[in-house]
Design an enzyme around this catalytic site. Structure first.
Site, PDB file in Angstrom:
ATOM      1  N   HIS A   7      -3.613   6.313  -0.656  1.00  0.00           N
ATOM      2  CA  HIS A   7      -3.289   6.143   0.758  1.00  0.00           C
ATOM      3  C   HIS A   7      -2.210   5.095   1.000  1.00  0.00           C
ATOM      4  O   HIS A   7      -1.760   4.940   2.115  1.00  0.00           O
ATOM      5  CB  HIS A   7      -4.500   5.850   1.639  1.00  0.00           C
ATOM      6  CG  HIS A   7      -5.509   4.950   1.041  1.00  0.00           C
ATOM      7  ND1 HIS A   7      -6.661   5.427   0.447  1.00  0.00           N
ATOM      8  CD2 HIS A   7      -5.536   3.607   0.910  1.00  0.00           C
ATOM      9  CE1 HIS A   7      -7.364   4.405   0.020  1.00  0.00           C
ATOM     10  NE2 HIS A   7      -6.719   3.296   0.279  1.00  0.00           N
ATOM     11  N   HIS A  39       0.736  -4.227   0.072  1.00  0.00           N
ATOM     12  CA  HIS A  39       0.935  -2.781   0.235  1.00  0.00           C
ATOM     13  C   HIS A  39       1.689  -2.555   1.542  1.00  0.00           C
ATOM     14  O   HIS A  39       1.899  -3.494   2.314  1.00  0.00           O
ATOM     15  CB  HIS A  39      -0.423  -2.057   0.266  1.00  0.00           C
ATOM     16  CG  HIS A  39      -1.272  -2.482   1.406  1.00  0.00           C
ATOM     17  ND1 HIS A  39      -2.120  -3.594   1.349  1.00  0.00           N
ATOM     18  CD2 HIS A  39      -1.364  -2.023   2.666  1.00  0.00           C
ATOM     19  CE1 HIS A  39      -2.700  -3.749   2.509  1.00  0.00           C
ATOM     20  NE2 HIS A  39      -2.256  -2.822   3.339  1.00  0.00           N
ATOM     21  N   HIS A  91       2.599   0.216   5.044  1.00  0.00           N
ATOM     22  CA  HIS A  91       2.246   1.337   5.925  1.00  0.00           C
ATOM     23  C   HIS A  91       3.571   1.836   6.499  1.00  0.00           C
ATOM     24  O   HIS A  91       4.460   1.022   6.809  1.00  0.00           O
ATOM     25  CB  HIS A  91       1.335   0.878   7.072  1.00  0.00           C
ATOM     26  CG  HIS A  91       0.051   0.265   6.593  1.00  0.00           C
ATOM     27  ND1 HIS A  91      -1.126   0.979   6.477  1.00  0.00           N
ATOM     28  CD2 HIS A  91      -0.228  -0.999   6.159  1.00  0.00           C
ATOM     29  CE1 HIS A  91      -2.076   0.175   6.025  1.00  0.00           C
ATOM     30  NE2 HIS A  91      -1.556  -1.028   5.805  1.00  0.00           N
ATOM     31  N   GLU A 120       1.672  -0.849  11.902  1.00  0.00           N
ATOM     32  CA  GLU A 120       0.302  -0.781  12.445  1.00  0.00           C
ATOM     33  C   GLU A 120       0.217  -1.646  13.700  1.00  0.00           C
ATOM     34  O   GLU A 120      -0.132  -1.169  14.777  1.00  0.00           O
ATOM     35  CB  GLU A 120      -0.680  -1.282  11.387  1.00  0.00           C
ATOM     36  CG  GLU A 120      -0.648  -0.379  10.139  1.00  0.00           C
ATOM     37  CD  GLU A 120      -1.972  -0.280   9.453  1.00  0.00           C
ATOM     38  OE1 GLU A 120      -2.453  -1.282   8.923  1.00  0.00           O
ATOM     39  OE2 GLU A 120      -2.560   0.823   9.458  1.00  0.00           O
ATOM     40  N   HIS A 139       1.767  -5.629   4.192  1.00  0.00           N
ATOM     41  CA  HIS A 139       0.569  -6.478   4.273  1.00  0.00           C
ATOM     42  C   HIS A 139       0.338  -7.196   2.948  1.00  0.00           C
ATOM     43  O   HIS A 139       0.191  -6.551   1.907  1.00  0.00           O
ATOM     44  CB  HIS A 139      -0.666  -5.621   4.597  1.00  0.00           C
ATOM     45  CG  HIS A 139      -0.667  -5.105   5.986  1.00  0.00           C
ATOM     46  ND1 HIS A 139      -1.399  -4.011   6.387  1.00  0.00           N
ATOM     47  CD2 HIS A 139      -0.013  -5.544   7.088  1.00  0.00           C
ATOM     48  CE1 HIS A 139      -1.204  -3.803   7.677  1.00  0.00           C
ATOM     49  NE2 HIS A 139      -0.368  -4.725   8.136  1.00  0.00           N
ATOM     50  N   THR A 195      -7.530  -2.411   8.271  1.00  0.00           N
ATOM     51  CA  THR A 195      -7.081  -1.292   9.120  1.00  0.00           C
ATOM     52  C   THR A 195      -7.384   0.063   8.481  1.00  0.00           C
ATOM     53  O   THR A 195      -7.018   1.097   9.019  1.00  0.00           O
ATOM     54  CB  THR A 195      -5.558  -1.372   9.363  1.00  0.00           C
ATOM     55  OG1 THR A 195      -4.904  -1.215   8.082  1.00  0.00           O
ATOM     56  CG2 THR A 195      -5.169  -2.692   9.992  1.00  0.00           C
ATOM     57  N   THR A 196      -8.036   0.019   7.303  1.00  0.00           N
ATOM     58  CA  THR A 196      -8.475   1.289   6.709  1.00  0.00           C
ATOM     59  C   THR A 196      -9.950   1.122   6.348  1.00  0.00           C
ATOM     60  O   THR A 196     -10.426  -0.023   6.198  1.00  0.00           O
ATOM     61  CB  THR A 196      -7.709   1.615   5.399  1.00  0.00           C
ATOM     62  OG1 THR A 196      -7.997   0.575   4.444  1.00  0.00           O
ATOM     63  CG2 THR A 196      -6.226   1.697   5.624  1.00  0.00           C
TER      64      THR A 196
END
Ligand SMILES: NS(=O)(=O)c1ccc(S(=O)(=O)c2ccccc2)s1
Ligand SMILES: [Zn+2]
Length: 257
Positions: A61, A91, A93, A103, A116, A195-196
């Site tokens: 992801h 990582h 997004h 995000e 992040h 956030t996941t």
């Protein structure tokens, strides 16, 4: 928003993770003029000078660069933090095009991507896993990515992405994430969550106001990653792996600015 089948669709996460509808969920929309300027908030200090990066992984992801967190060589401290937090991984997004993909949003505006850097409180907790479920266990530094010129250091990451096109890992040596910071470390901070999934409400968020600039070409290399493994016949491009802003529920966002 992360569309697609089953688990990677934010609107259904609450079924398996009821905390998704909790009181300190992330990300949020940051409204600068509603943030409280707190003069007691000192500067954030990043001590990343030693080489502790280990590998880069497509975990299905996102793409994650992991660090050796067996000691305090790479830590973040100061700002809203009561003690040093150890760097564990960073990582990204991103979206599928244009300026959607971050995000957090700023006054309703989103950026093309968000980096992040995940740290954990090794002073108070024995393991990352324990810290990950504690209200002051994690500190995540969020940095917006905006498209423009090439980012000279991000090449080290984006040039390695072809090696992790599928869900695999490869080594990366001596990557110092300090080279991914913008010039100003002015920040907003608030109490939030992952956030996941598992969406633990264990994150002290520190979001930098100034974005870093990366090229469309560099961003494009993130979008050619796949959610799927090499053995799977379905090829699902990894894009839109971002959760939309969540209700503030009375929380205060403080600013160092
Ligand atoms: N996007 S985010 O920075 O909020 C984030 C989501 C997941 C993680 S984690 O992989 O560190 C992790 C942490 C605890 C449990 C499982 C994974 S960090
Ligand atoms: Zn993240």
């Amino acid at each position: 928003m992360a569309h697609g089948s089953g688990s990677n669709c934010p609107s259904v996460w609450h079924k398996n993770y009821p905390v998704a509808q909790g009181n300190r969920q992330s990300p949020i929309d940051i409204v600068p003029h509603q943030a409280l300027h707190d003069p007691s908030l000192g500067p954030v200090v990043l001590n990343y000078d030693q080489c502790t990066s280990m590998n880069i992984t497509n975990n299905g992801h996102s793409v994650v660069v992991q660090f050796d967190d067996s000691d305090d060589r790479s830590v973040i401290q100061g700002g809203p933090l009561d003690n040093p937090y150890r760097l564990k991984q960073f990582h990204f997004h991103w979206g599928e095009k244009g300026c959607h993909g971050s995000e957090h949003t700023v006054a309703g505006n989103s950026y093309a991507s968000e980096l992040h850097l995940v740290h954990w409180n090794a002073v108070k907790y024995k393991t990352f896993g324990e810290a990950a479920t504690a209200p002051d266990g994690l500190a995540v530094l969020g940095i917006f990515l905006e498209t423009g010129d090439d980012h000279r250091w991000l090449h080290v990451i984006t040039d390695a992405l072809y090696m992790v096109k599928f869900k695999v890992s490869t080594t990366v040596n001596c990557f110092n994430p300090k080279c991914l910071l913008p010039s100003s470390l002015h920040y907003w901070t608030y109490l939030g969550s992952l956030t996941t999934p598992p969406l633990h409400e264990s994150v002290i968020w520190i979001v930098l106001r100034e974005p870093i600039i990366v090229s469309e070409k560099q961003l494009g290399k993130f979008r050619m990653l796949l959610f799927t493994g090499e053995e799977e016949d379905q090829r699902i491009r990894m894009e839109n792996n971002f959760r939309p802003p969540q209700p503030l529920k009375g929380r205060k966002v403080r600013s160092s600015i």
